[in-house]
Design a protein around this motif. Structure first.
Motif, PDB file in Angstrom:
ATOM      1  N   HIS A   1       0.860  -1.179   0.000  1.00 41.71           N
ATOM      2  CA  HIS A   1       0.000   0.000   0.000  1.00 41.71           C
ATOM      3  C   HIS A   1       0.904   1.240   0.000  1.00 41.71           C
ATOM      4  O   HIS A   1       2.083   1.156   0.358  1.00 41.71           O
ATOM      5  N   ALA A   2       0.330   2.379  -0.409  1.00 31.86           N
ATOM      6  CA  ALA A   2       1.139   3.594  -0.492  1.00 31.86           C
ATOM      7  C   ALA A   2       0.315   4.830  -0.166  1.00 31.86           C
ATOM      8  O   ALA A   2      -0.868   4.926  -0.518  1.00 31.86           O
ATOM      9  N   ILE A   3       0.970   5.768   0.518  1.00 31.41           N
ATOM     10  CA  ILE A   3       0.386   7.093   0.778  1.00 31.41           C
ATOM     11  C   ILE A   3       1.325   8.122   0.169  1.00 31.41           C
ATOM     12  O   ILE A   3       2.524   8.132   0.453  1.00 31.41           O
ATOM     13  N   TRP A   4       0.768   8.978  -0.680  1.00 27.85           N
ATOM     14  CA  TRP A   4       1.568  10.013  -1.334  1.00 27.85           C
ATOM     15  C   TRP A   4       1.552  11.282  -0.481  1.00 27.85           C
ATOM     16  O   TRP A   4       0.518  11.893  -0.285  1.00 27.85           O
ATOM     17  N   MET A   5       2.708  11.638   0.054  1.00 27.85           N
ATOM     18  CA  MET A   5       2.862  12.865   0.839  1.00 27.85           C
ATOM     19  C   MET A   5       3.092  14.016  -0.149  1.00 27.85           C
ATOM     20  O   MET A   5       4.222  14.446  -0.392  1.00 27.85           O
ATOM     21  N   ASN A   6       2.016  14.526  -0.695  1.00 25.38           N
ATOM     22  CA  ASN A   6       2.087  15.507  -1.779  1.00 25.38           C
ATOM     23  C   ASN A   6       1.957  16.931  -1.239  1.00 25.38           C
ATOM     24  O   ASN A   6       1.124  17.712  -1.699  1.00 25.38           O
ATOM     25  N   HIS A   7       2.800  17.282  -0.270  1.00 30.01           N
ATOM     26  CA  HIS A   7       2.694  18.619   0.302  1.00 30.01           C
ATOM     27  C   HIS A   7       3.256  19.697  -0.617  1.00 30.01           C
ATOM     28  O   HIS A   7       3.046  20.893  -0.358  1.00 30.01           O
ATOM     29  N   ARG A   8       3.907  19.295  -1.701  1.00 28.76           N
ATOM     30  CA  ARG A   8       4.334  20.267  -2.722  1.00 28.76           C
ATOM     31  C   ARG A   8       3.221  20.526  -3.732  1.00 28.76           C
ATOM     32  O   ARG A   8       3.380  21.315  -4.651  1.00 28.76           O
ATOM     33  N   LYS A   9       2.107  19.809  -3.555  1.00 29.51           N
ATOM     34  CA  LYS A   9       0.919  19.986  -4.397  1.00 29.51           C
ATOM     35  C   LYS A   9       1.242  19.828  -5.882  1.00 29.51           C
ATOM     36  O   LYS A   9       0.835  20.614  -6.730  1.00 29.51           O
ATOM     37  N   ARG A  10       2.002  18.775  -6.170  1.00 21.52           N
ATOM     38  CA  ARG A  10       2.262  18.437  -7.563  1.00 21.52           C
ATOM     39  C   ARG A  10       0.984  17.907  -8.201  1.00 21.52           C
ATOM     40  O   ARG A  10       0.122  17.365  -7.510  1.00 21.52           O
ATOM     41  N   ASN A  11       0.866  18.056  -9.505  1.00 24.15           N
ATOM     42  CA  ASN A  11      -0.323  17.589 -10.210  1.00 24.15           C
ATOM     43  C   ASN A  11      -0.473  16.081 -10.066  1.00 24.15           C
ATOM     44  O   ASN A  11       0.513  15.333 -10.142  1.00 24.15           O
ATOM     45  N   ASN A  12      -1.717  15.640  -9.860  1.00 22.65           N
ATOM     46  CA  ASN A  12      -1.975  14.210  -9.776  1.00 22.65           C
ATOM     47  C   ASN A  12      -1.611  13.539 -11.092  1.00 22.65           C
ATOM     48  O   ASN A  12      -1.813  14.106 -12.167  1.00 22.65           O
ATOM     49  N   ARG A  13      -1.074  12.356 -11.000  1.00 16.94           N
ATOM     50  CA  ARG A  13      -0.583  11.638 -12.169  1.00 16.94           C
ATOM     51  C   ARG A  13      -1.585  10.613 -12.652  1.00 16.94           C
ATOM     52  O   ARG A  13      -2.217   9.917 -11.862  1.00 16.94           O
ATOM     53  N   GLU A  14      -1.734  10.534 -13.967  1.00 21.54           N
ATOM     54  CA  GLU A  14      -2.502   9.441 -14.556  1.00 21.54           C
ATOM     55  C   GLU A  14      -1.534   8.272 -14.721  1.00 21.54           C
ATOM     56  O   GLU A  14      -0.638   8.310 -15.553  1.00 21.54           O
ATOM     57  N   ASP A  15      -1.695   7.263 -13.918  1.00 24.74           N
ATOM     58  CA  ASP A  15      -0.746   6.166 -13.912  1.00 24.74           C
ATOM     59  C   ASP A  15      -1.482   4.897 -13.523  1.00 24.74           C
ATOM     60  O   ASP A  15      -2.496   4.947 -12.821  1.00 24.74           O
ATOM     61  N   ILE A  16      -0.966   3.756 -13.979  1.00 23.10           N
ATOM     62  CA  ILE A  16      -1.618   2.500 -13.613  1.00 23.10           C
ATOM     63  C   ILE A  16      -1.454   2.219 -12.117  1.00 23.10           C
ATOM     64  O   ILE A  16      -2.233   1.488 -11.525  1.00 23.10           O
ATOM     65  N   PHE A  17      -0.413   2.830 -11.504  1.00 20.20           N
ATOM     66  CA  PHE A  17      -0.212   2.688 -10.063  1.00 20.20           C
ATOM     67  C   PHE A  17      -0.783   3.907  -9.350  1.00 20.20           C
ATOM     68  O   PHE A  17      -0.426   5.038  -9.668  1.00 20.20           O
TER      69      PHE A  17
END
Length: 238
Positions: free
Chosen positions: A198-214
């Motif tokens: 499982h994974a949690i994305w710590m996106n505090h830089r507010k990068r654009n969400n990725r379209e990815d199979i993962f």
């Protein structure tokens, strides 16, 4: 979750703060806060790409340090010499010796430790440099040395499956009860998900969400959001 594994740089602490302080000291041009944020993100882009080349043996670590800041600054129309780039790196390392955990991360680690969760670290980088940061952050308060994994010491780096499998075997992980937390989509999220974690994305830089199979089970935009998830008894299915 039984096991929570963390990235280090820009996940447990604000890596941009050290970078911004170094820029202010070492670069003659004046930057706005917004420009410094953009320059930091640009430098991370080059840092990740050049790190992969250094792992592959295509360039030395010294060259990686020189090229990443030169390339980032060039996008802002600033040219510096190789010598100046190494001066920047030395000043950057000195600033990193002042790093501190996000307050909420410190609270989170204590919470998980008191709940008897298995905690570990997985970080890319050289053993000496990353060990210095881990020592500065005093992570041994919650995480034993045998649960700290640095790519330079292992011989494999994120996002390769090998590094995740090595940790699985050493910690005898149950993938369904293991979550990895990191700020890099390519290295942390893709790496963990392709390994079956499982994974949690710590996106505090507010990068654009990725379209990815993962895809991560959760995306958080601050350390306080991350803390709240575990305060509420985190489950990937919630």
């Amino acid at each position: 979750m039984d096991t929570i594994i963390f990235d280090v740089d820009d996940t447990l602490y604000d890596q941009a703060l050290s970078f911004k302080r170094t820029c202010t000291k070492m670069i003659q041009e004046t930057f706005t806060d917004a420009e410094l944020d953009k320059l930091y993100i640009t430098s991370r882009k080059y840092s990740d790409a050049l790190f992969d080349k250094s792992v592959a043996g295509e360039i030395s670590i010294k060259d990686m340090h020189i090229l990443r800041i030169k390339a980032a600054l060039e996008e802002f129309g600033i040219t510096i010499s190789d010598e100046k780039a190494m001066d920047f790196q030395e000043a950057y390392v000195a600033e990193q010796q002042k790093i501190a955990l996000f307050d909420e991360v410190e609270e989170l680690l204590e919470l998980l430790y008191q709940e008897n969760k298995q905690l570990a670290i997985l970080t890319n980088g050289s053993k000496g440099h990353q060990s210095m940061k881990i020592k500065q952050l005093k992570l041994d308060r919650w995480i034993p040395e045998e649960h700290i994994f640095i790519s330079g010491a292992i011989g494999h780096a994120k996002p390769t499956r090998e590094v995740f499998h090595i940790i699985e075997n050493k910690l005898k992980l149950d993938k369904k009860k293991t979550v990895y937390i990191g700020d890099s989509f390519d290295n942390d999220i893709v790496g963990a998900k392709q390994a079956g974690w499982h994974a949690i994305w710590m996106n505090h830089r507010k990068r654009n969400n990725r379209e990815d199979i993962f895809k991560p089970e959760k995306i958080v935009y601050s350390a306080s959001e991350l803390l709240d998830i575990f305060r509420n008894d985190y489950s990937p299915n919630k």
